[in-house]
Every structure is written in C-alpha cells, then in structure tokens.
Design an enzyme around this catalytic site. Structure first.
Site, mmCIF file in Angstrom:
data_model
loop_
_atom_site.group_PDB
_atom_site.id
_atom_site.type_symbol
_atom_site.label_atom_id
_atom_site.label_comp_id
_atom_site.label_asym_id
_atom_site.label_seq_id
_atom_site.Cartn_x
_atom_site.Cartn_y
_atom_site.Cartn_z
ATOM 1 N N ASN A 1 -3.813 -9.776 7.916
ATOM 2 C CA ASN A 1 -2.968 -10.762 7.250
ATOM 3 C C ASN A 1 -1.479 -10.562 7.547
ATOM 4 O OD1 ASN A 1 -2.669 -8.439 5.694
ATOM 5 N ND2 ASN A 1 -2.686 -9.531 3.745
ATOM 6 N N GLY B 1 -0.614 -9.370 0.325
ATOM 7 C CA GLY B 1 -1.719 -10.183 -0.147
ATOM 8 C C GLY B 1 -1.890 -10.099 -1.640
ATOM 9 N N ASP C 1 4.817 -5.002 4.148
ATOM 10 C CA ASP C 1 3.478 -5.062 3.584
ATOM 11 C C ASP C 1 3.317 -3.865 2.637
ATOM 12 O OD1 ASP C 1 0.561 -5.580 3.434
ATOM 13 O OD2 ASP C 1 0.439 -3.760 4.657
ATOM 14 N N ILE C 2 2.358 -3.945 1.729
ATOM 15 C CA ILE C 2 2.157 -2.844 0.794
ATOM 16 C C ILE C 2 1.050 -1.898 1.255
ATOM 17 C CG2 ILE C 2 1.468 -2.219 -1.553
ATOM 18 C CD1 ILE C 2 2.889 -4.654 -2.592
ATOM 19 N N ASP C 3 -0.186 -2.356 1.198
ATOM 20 C CA ASP C 3 -1.324 -1.463 1.439
ATOM 21 C C ASP C 3 -1.439 -1.072 2.906
ATOM 22 O OD1 ASP C 3 -2.650 -1.419 -1.288
ATOM 23 O OD2 ASP C 3 -2.481 -3.572 -0.928
ATOM 24 N N ASP D 1 0.217 -3.689 8.868
ATOM 25 C CA ASP D 1 -0.868 -2.921 9.489
ATOM 26 C C ASP D 1 -2.174 -3.685 9.630
ATOM 27 O OD1 ASP D 1 -2.939 -1.460 7.116
ATOM 28 O OD2 ASP D 1 -1.266 -2.724 6.538
ATOM 29 N N LYS E 1 1.946 -15.011 5.309
ATOM 30 C CA LYS E 1 3.182 -14.322 4.962
ATOM 31 C C LYS E 1 4.353 -14.944 5.722
ATOM 32 C CE LYS E 1 0.943 -9.907 3.928
ATOM 33 N NZ LYS E 1 0.903 -8.457 4.180
#
Length: 258
Positions: free
Chosen positions: A211, A45, A10-12, A208, A185
């Site tokens: 999603n 996302g 995940d990114i954020d 985290d 995802k």
C-alpha cells in the site's frame, strides 16, 4: 509554504516494528527532522484513532489515514471519502455467503461482522490495534473509510473480479484492505499538498509494503525500507537500511534532511 519540505512515514514496518516498538534511533531522527524545520506526517493504512500512541510519541499532527481516504491536518479533518453504502451492502452479503468476516473501519472505531474471529484477533493484535465491536450493520449507520475482508489469497479473486468501486490490497495472509477505487496514500498526499501549497518536489516518503507503492512513486523522493517487499523497493528512488538497523535515520541522512 515555499520550499517547505515534508516527509511522510508509513507506520507498520517503517516507524513501528512488530506492532509496538519504535527504535530509539527513529525517535531521535524524527525529533531532529522537526528541529530542522521539516514537516513530518504519517501515511498509513490505519485510521486516526488506531495509531497505538505513535502520533503522541512522535508529536505528529498530520495523518494520511486509511490509505488516503481520510486526511487530518493539525488535528482537523480536511478531507474524507467514505465508502459507498450500496457497494458495502453488496460486499457484506457476498462475504456472509462465503463465510468471510468483514471489519468496517470508521473515523473513531471499528466494527466486525463476527465476534471472536481468531484471524481478526490475531492480525489486529499484531498491530496493537483495538479489537472491533461486533455489529453486522454498522456500515449503515457509520461512515466507513476502509473495510477488511478476511479470506485467503486463493479466495481473493472472487471479490477483485466483482467490484469496480473498490481496490483490494493484501496485507496479511488472511486479510486484505478494501478501499475506494482510485484511493491511495498518494491521493491523500495530493489533498494535503493542495491545502498547504507545498511543492511535490519537496516531498519525501518512507514505506515498506504494497500500500506504499503509489506513494513512493508520487512523492519527490520515495524511500523504501531495507526490510520492505521487493515490489516496494522497485518502486522507490532509494532503499535504506532495515528498520532495526537505523533505517529511518540512515535514509534521512542520505538526503541531508538531518
């Protein structure tokens, strides 16, 4: 690709802190992971054009984007599932009646039904994402892979009860993601695994937020960030340290990936 391991990030809140900062320990861990022959992919996302340079920074060419509704592998789109225009038309009408702003996210850019909405500016600004173009009918001429509804948590039930075609995931006090029902995802990862023949048991994922739940449950080993939500931690096989405490490096070392 027998026995090829792959890690989805995940990114954020996972790779990226506060919308723009990647810890140095994370950069070094990703490089070491790649040197060890482990495939690295993003699962986010965000869309392919809204990654704030993180793909180039970390040398990653596979993206599970828009919560699984578009998949890019080696910089080529291998799967996409745009949202149905009939349902978007109805959603647009209802949001307008309720005074709620929508943001339509396409393959390369975003569009908004209201210019200068402070919640749109603030929420996307926090993620260092480009502001969408004002175009109330963009969904008619562009493929939309994800829509954002700007409403409060108290107002979201109005939409959740009315749309069988969509799932709704809150990611901000004033906004929630609208994705095709059944998309996630995890579903995007399934499409990637079909193409590459990588085994599910050889997959790992870090996340985290809400999603990330299906992804963490689906992969062979799901790892939640120490700064993640309680629901995310409960869905994971392992909880690593927070992002600013070398959480990515710690988690990768725990499973002897670096």
């Amino acid at each position: 690709m027998a026995n090829q391991k792959v890690v989805f990030f995940d990114i954020d809140g996972t790779l990226l802190h506060d919308g723009h900062f990647v810890p140095e320990s994370t950069k070094q861990a990703i490089r070491k992971l790649q040197e060890n022959g482990v495939y690295v992919a993003l699962a986010t996302g965000r869309g392919p054009a809204m990654l704030s340079g993180i793909r180039e920074l970390l040398n990653i060419d596979t993206i599970i984007g828009y919560n699984g509704q578009i998949v890019v592998h080696q910089n080529e789109i291998i799967y996409k599932r745009p949202q149905p225009k009939t349902d978007l038309t109805h959603l647009t009408q209802q949001a307008k009646e309720n005074g709620h702003t929508l943001v339509y996210l396409g393959e390369t850019k975003g569009f908004t039904t209201k210019s200068n909405d402070v919640h749109v500016v603030d929420s996307l600004g926090e993620l260092d994402m480009p502001l969408p173009i004002h175009d109330e009918e963009a969904f008619l001429s562009h493929d939309v892979f994800q829509t954002l509804v700007y409403c409060t948590a108290e107002e979201e039930s109005y939409y959740v009860k009315r749309y069988d075609a969509f799932d709704f995931i809150r990611w901000h006090p004033h906004a929630m993601d609208v994705i095709n029902v059944g998309s996630s995802k995890a579903e995007g990862i399934k499409q990637f695994l079909k193409l590459t023949n990588i085994r599910r048991e050889d997959t790992f994922a870090f996340g985290d937020a809400l999603n990330d739940l299906e992804m963490l449950r689906y992969v062979g080993t799901g790892i939640a960030m120490g700064n993640g939500l309680p629901e995310t931690k409960a869905a994971a096989d392992y909880v690593t340290k927070p992002i600013l405490e070398d959480g990515i490096a710690h988690g990768l070392k725990e499973f002897q990936l670096i």
